[in-house]
Design a protein around this motif. Sequence first.
Motif, PDB file in Angstrom:
ATOM      1  N   ASP A   8       0.415  -1.351  -0.310  1.00 19.81           N
ATOM      2  CA  ASP A   8       0.150  -0.398   0.443  1.00 19.81           C
ATOM      3  C   ASP A   8       0.460   1.680  -0.094  1.00 19.81           C
ATOM      4  O   ASP A   8       0.584   2.016  -1.078  1.00 19.81           O
ATOM      5  CB  ASP A   8      -1.161   0.158   1.116  1.00 19.81           C
ATOM      6  CG  ASP A   8      -1.492  -0.608   1.126  1.00 19.81           C
ATOM      7  OD1 ASP A   8      -1.956  -1.500  -0.418  1.00 19.81           O
ATOM      8  OD2 ASP A   8      -2.895  -0.740   2.439  1.00 19.81           O
ATOM      9  N   ILE A   9       2.130   1.623   0.416  1.00 20.23           N
ATOM     10  CA  ILE A   9       2.921   2.271   1.157  1.00 20.23           C
ATOM     11  C   ILE A   9       3.387   2.798  -0.239  1.00 20.23           C
ATOM     12  O   ILE A   9       3.537   3.049  -1.010  1.00 20.23           O
ATOM     13  CB  ILE A   9       3.834   2.347   1.920  1.00 20.23           C
ATOM     14  CG1 ILE A   9       2.666   2.557   3.637  1.00 20.23           C
ATOM     15  CG2 ILE A   9       5.182   3.393   2.141  1.00 20.23           C
ATOM     16  CD1 ILE A   9       3.823   2.271   4.705  1.00 20.23           C
ATOM     17  N   SER A  10       4.377   1.301  -1.140  1.00 14.27           N
ATOM     18  CA  SER A  10       4.893   1.733  -2.502  1.00 14.27           C
ATOM     19  C   SER A  10       3.665   1.726  -3.406  1.00 14.27           C
ATOM     20  O   SER A  10       4.046   3.006  -4.424  1.00 14.27           O
ATOM     21  CB  SER A  10       5.441   0.237  -2.621  1.00 14.27           C
ATOM     22  OG  SER A  10       6.201  -0.023  -1.682  1.00 14.27           O
ATOM     23  N   ALA A  11       2.600   1.223  -3.782  1.00 16.41           N
ATOM     24  CA  ALA A  11       1.424   1.035  -4.217  1.00 16.41           C
ATOM     25  C   ALA A  11       1.301   3.188  -4.288  1.00 16.41           C
ATOM     26  O   ALA A  11       1.020   4.590  -5.490  1.00 16.41           O
ATOM     27  CB  ALA A  11       0.958   0.887  -4.599  1.00 16.41           C
ATOM     28  N   THR A  12       1.188   4.013  -3.307  1.00 11.91           N
ATOM     29  CA  THR A  12       0.575   5.355  -3.136  1.00 11.91           C
ATOM     30  C   THR A  12       1.767   6.053  -3.080  1.00 11.91           C
ATOM     31  O   THR A  12       1.442   7.079  -3.872  1.00 11.91           O
ATOM     32  CB  THR A  12       0.416   5.538  -0.851  1.00 11.91           C
ATOM     33  OG1 THR A  12      -0.701   4.393  -1.324  1.00 11.91           O
ATOM     34  CG2 THR A  12       0.065   6.751  -1.036  1.00 11.91           C
ATOM     35  N   PHE A  13       3.389   5.591  -2.641  1.00 11.59           N
ATOM     36  CA  PHE A  13       4.034   6.586  -3.247  1.00 11.59           C
ATOM     37  C   PHE A  13       4.098   6.647  -4.424  1.00 11.59           C
ATOM     38  O   PHE A  13       4.696   8.015  -4.894  1.00 11.59           O
ATOM     39  CB  PHE A  13       5.391   5.759  -2.840  1.00 11.59           C
ATOM     40  CG  PHE A  13       7.052   6.326  -3.420  1.00 11.59           C
ATOM     41  CD1 PHE A  13       7.147   7.653  -2.698  1.00 11.59           C
ATOM     42  CD2 PHE A  13       7.640   6.143  -3.979  1.00 11.59           C
ATOM     43  CE1 PHE A  13       8.021   8.195  -2.995  1.00 11.59           C
ATOM     44  CE2 PHE A  13       8.780   6.315  -4.290  1.00 11.59           C
ATOM     45  CZ  PHE A  13       9.329   7.760  -3.757  1.00 11.59           C
ATOM     46  N   PHE A  14       4.508   5.815  -5.609  1.00  9.43           N
ATOM     47  CA  PHE A  14       5.059   5.259  -6.767  1.00  9.43           C
ATOM     48  C   PHE A  14       3.721   6.877  -7.830  1.00  9.43           C
ATOM     49  O   PHE A  14       3.692   6.899  -8.911  1.00  9.43           O
ATOM     50  CB  PHE A  14       5.328   4.489  -8.003  1.00  9.43           C
ATOM     51  CG  PHE A  14       6.765   3.791  -7.729  1.00  9.43           C
ATOM     52  CD1 PHE A  14       7.359   4.395  -8.171  1.00  9.43           C
ATOM     53  CD2 PHE A  14       7.013   3.159  -6.439  1.00  9.43           C
ATOM     54  CE1 PHE A  14       8.974   3.748  -7.653  1.00  9.43           C
ATOM     55  CE2 PHE A  14       8.185   2.500  -5.990  1.00  9.43           C
ATOM     56  CZ  PHE A  14       9.403   3.010  -6.795  1.00  9.43           C
ATOM     57  N   ALA A  15       2.232   6.408  -7.042  1.00 14.49           N
ATOM     58  CA  ALA A  15       1.233   6.562  -7.315  1.00 14.49           C
ATOM     59  C   ALA A  15       0.759   8.517  -7.152  1.00 14.49           C
ATOM     60  O   ALA A  15       1.370   8.969  -8.123  1.00 14.49           O
ATOM     61  CB  ALA A  15      -0.105   6.232  -7.558  1.00 14.49           C
ATOM     62  N   GLY A  16       1.615   9.213  -6.285  1.00 17.91           N
ATOM     63  CA  GLY A  16       1.979  10.418  -5.863  1.00 17.91           C
ATOM     64  C   GLY A  16       3.246  10.832  -6.740  1.00 17.91           C
ATOM     65  O   GLY A  16       2.924  11.667  -7.110  1.00 17.91           O
ATOM     66  N   LEU A  17       4.289   9.967  -6.761  1.00 14.72           N
ATOM     67  CA  LEU A  17       5.146  10.333  -7.942  1.00 14.72           C
ATOM     68  C   LEU A  17       4.596  10.664  -9.213  1.00 14.72           C
ATOM     69  O   LEU A  17       5.382  11.594  -9.632  1.00 14.72           O
ATOM     70  CB  LEU A  17       6.511   9.565  -7.915  1.00 14.72           C
ATOM     71  CG  LEU A  17       7.674   9.536  -8.473  1.00 14.72           C
ATOM     72  CD1 LEU A  17       8.483  10.538  -7.838  1.00 14.72           C
ATOM     73  CD2 LEU A  17       8.648   8.660  -8.159  1.00 14.72           C
TER      74      LEU A  17
END
Length: 147
Positions: A8-17
Amino acid sequence: MQNKWVKDISATFFAGLFMFISATMICLAVVHFSEGFQPDVDFVSAVIKSINDLFIALATYELAMGIYKEYRFSEEDNLFDAIRRTVTRFVSVVIIALVLEGLIMIIKYSQLDLAGNLFYPVAVVVAASLLLMALGLFLRWSRVGSA
């Protein structure tokens, strides 16, 4: 449990990036468009640059949304259909951007009497056509419940 948290954190980070990159490209499109009003800059070229920037922003946005939907997936949704929709939207945006770029290059080379270089934009349009056919095959072969 911990794996879902990291996912979840990785997906949120890359989507935000990718969302940040998309927003940056939108700002760059506004800058390129506003530069077209300067007296020493060709307005049509500035508009073309801003359109290219906006297509890149749209493709990046679609990528961000696909990452977010795919990796922060809720159990009640159908993952296969979500991925199929995401791939279709992303590849469609890329195809539109390639065709637009190829047509712009054809017009530019024709105006500059560089007919010898026309095989580059034609190759871009042909590649976009092949990508469109591949997308059609993907959609045909990935149908659920088809005979």
